[in-house]
Design an enzyme around this catalytic site. Structure first.
Site, PDB file in Angstrom:
ATOM      1  N   GLY A  71       0.786  -1.232   0.000  1.00  0.00           N
ATOM      2  CA  GLY A  71       0.000   0.000   0.000  1.00  0.00           C
ATOM      3  C   GLY A  71       0.816   1.279   0.000  1.00  0.00           C
ATOM      4  N   ASN A 113       1.799   2.926  -2.622  1.00  0.00           N
ATOM      5  CA  ASN A 113       1.179   3.822  -3.610  1.00  0.00           C
ATOM      6  C   ASN A 113      -0.103   4.443  -3.065  1.00  0.00           C
ATOM      7  OD1 ASN A 113       2.507   3.943  -6.450  1.00  0.00           O
ATOM      8  ND2 ASN A 113       2.764   1.814  -5.794  1.00  0.00           N
ATOM      9  N   ARG A 173      -4.819  -8.348  -9.522  1.00  0.00           N
ATOM     10  CA  ARG A 173      -5.838  -9.251 -10.079  1.00  0.00           C
ATOM     11  C   ARG A 173      -6.400  -8.657 -11.356  1.00  0.00           C
ATOM     12  NH1 ARG A 173      -8.754 -13.269  -7.947  1.00  0.00           N
ATOM     13  NH2 ARG A 173     -10.675 -12.736  -9.003  1.00  0.00           N
ATOM     14  N   HIS A 177       1.765   0.326 -13.453  1.00  0.00           N
ATOM     15  CA  HIS A 177       2.583  -0.863 -13.711  1.00  0.00           C
ATOM     16  C   HIS A 177       4.058  -0.455 -13.630  1.00  0.00           C
ATOM     17  CE1 HIS A 177       3.625  -4.788 -15.215  1.00  0.00           C
ATOM     18  NE2 HIS A 177       4.437  -4.220 -16.075  1.00  0.00           N
TER      19      HIS A 177
HETATM   20  C1  GRF Z   1       3.949  -1.511  -7.278  1.00  0.00           C
HETATM   21  O1  GRF Z   1       5.251  -1.610  -7.786  1.00  0.00           O
HETATM   22  C2  GRF Z   1       2.941  -1.611  -8.364  1.00  0.00           C
HETATM   23  O2  GRF Z   1       3.300  -0.988  -9.553  1.00  0.00           O
HETATM   24  C3  GRF Z   1       2.881  -3.105  -8.559  1.00  0.00           C
HETATM   25  O3  GRF Z   1       2.911  -3.624  -7.257  1.00  0.00           O
HETATM   26  C4  GRF Z   1       3.644  -2.740  -6.413  1.00  0.00           C
HETATM   27  C5  GRF Z   1       2.769  -2.414  -5.247  1.00  0.00           C
HETATM   28  O4  GRF Z   1       3.455  -1.687  -4.270  1.00  0.00           O
HETATM   29  N1  GRF Z   1       1.745  -3.508  -9.338  1.00  0.00           N
HETATM   30  P1  GRF Z   1       2.645  -1.011  -3.080  1.00  0.00           P
HETATM   31  O5  GRF Z   1       1.684  -2.036  -2.516  1.00  0.00           O
HETATM   32  O6  GRF Z   1       1.925   0.208  -3.615  1.00  0.00           O
HETATM   33  O7  GRF Z   1       3.692  -0.627  -2.068  1.00  0.00           O
END
Ligand code: GRF
Length: 197
Positions: free
Chosen positions: A14, A16, A93, A111
């Site tokens: 989490g 992001n 997913r 991504h």
């Molecule tokens: C990120 O690198 C995102 O792009 C990928 O999974 C990772 C998730 O990181 N799909 P977080 O859970 O936001 O720390």
């Protein structure tokens, strides 16, 4: 000002989601967060939801025997909160076409590669192992096929000679946090309407 209602979907740590919530708190992104939804019962993003006091849905996909039933449950939960935009941030997913249609295509994701290179899982490892000198991250619309939607924004990350997978991963995450909030501000701030709410 009427701000768009967004839900944040995540399967992992989490970081992001946390960066997006900080940018909303600091008024860089204009949006109401209806909820955080995770499909993983012990995901780190649950602590982020608690720290920011955001409504949380834990909807374990393993409790559903088909993807269609799971997606219908997500639509019900998200629509019940009047969600207009779905922001996938580390959501691991695939979703069905009917899920995307339910939100009028207003579903976006991030991504960790410069698409169309290195689609799918472990994209940071893929780029590192391949030996490219520049990689990066992409925010894109979500369509039924994985990592194939139109590109909304990209940020480059240079792979230096001394980089390890760990140092590259850290650089990628910090690029993702900046890029996602920049793209969300561009899209969502343009969708605010004047008036009282
Ligand atoms: C990120 O690198 C995102 O792009 C990928 O999974 C990772 C998730 O990181 N799909 P977080 O859970 O936001 O720390």
């Amino acid at each position: 000002m009427n701000q768009p209602n967004i839900a944040l979907l995540a399967s992992g740590n989490g970081s992001n989601v946390q960066a997006i919530l900080q940018n909303i708190e600091q008024h860089h992104i204009h949006a109401n967060v209806t909820c955080i939804l995770t499909n993983v019962p012990n995901a780190g993003v649950i602590d982020v939801a608690k720290a920011f006091d955001v409504p949380l849905f834990v909807l374990n996909h393993k409790a559903y025997d088909t993807r269609a039933k799971y997606d219908a449950a997500m639509v019900k939960a998200l629509k019940g909160l009047k969600t207009q935009w779905v922001v996938m941030a580390g959501w691991l997913r695939l979703v069905t076409a009917s899920f995307i249609e339910a939100f009028e295509g207003q579903v976006l994701s991030i991504h960790p590669s410069l698409l169309p290179s290195f689609k799918g899982l472990h994209a940071i490892d893929q780029a590192f192992d391949y030996g490219v000198k520049i990689t990066g991250c992409t925010v894109h619309w979500v369509v039924e096929k994985m990592d194939e939607g139109g590109i909304l924004g990209q940020e480059a990350v240079f792979i230096d000679d001394g980089d390890t997978l760990a140092s590259l991963t850290a650089k990628m995450h910090s690029a993702e946090h900046k890029l996602y909030s920049r793209v969300l501000a561009q899209i969502l701030n343009a969708n605010c309407q004047n008036g009282t709410d």
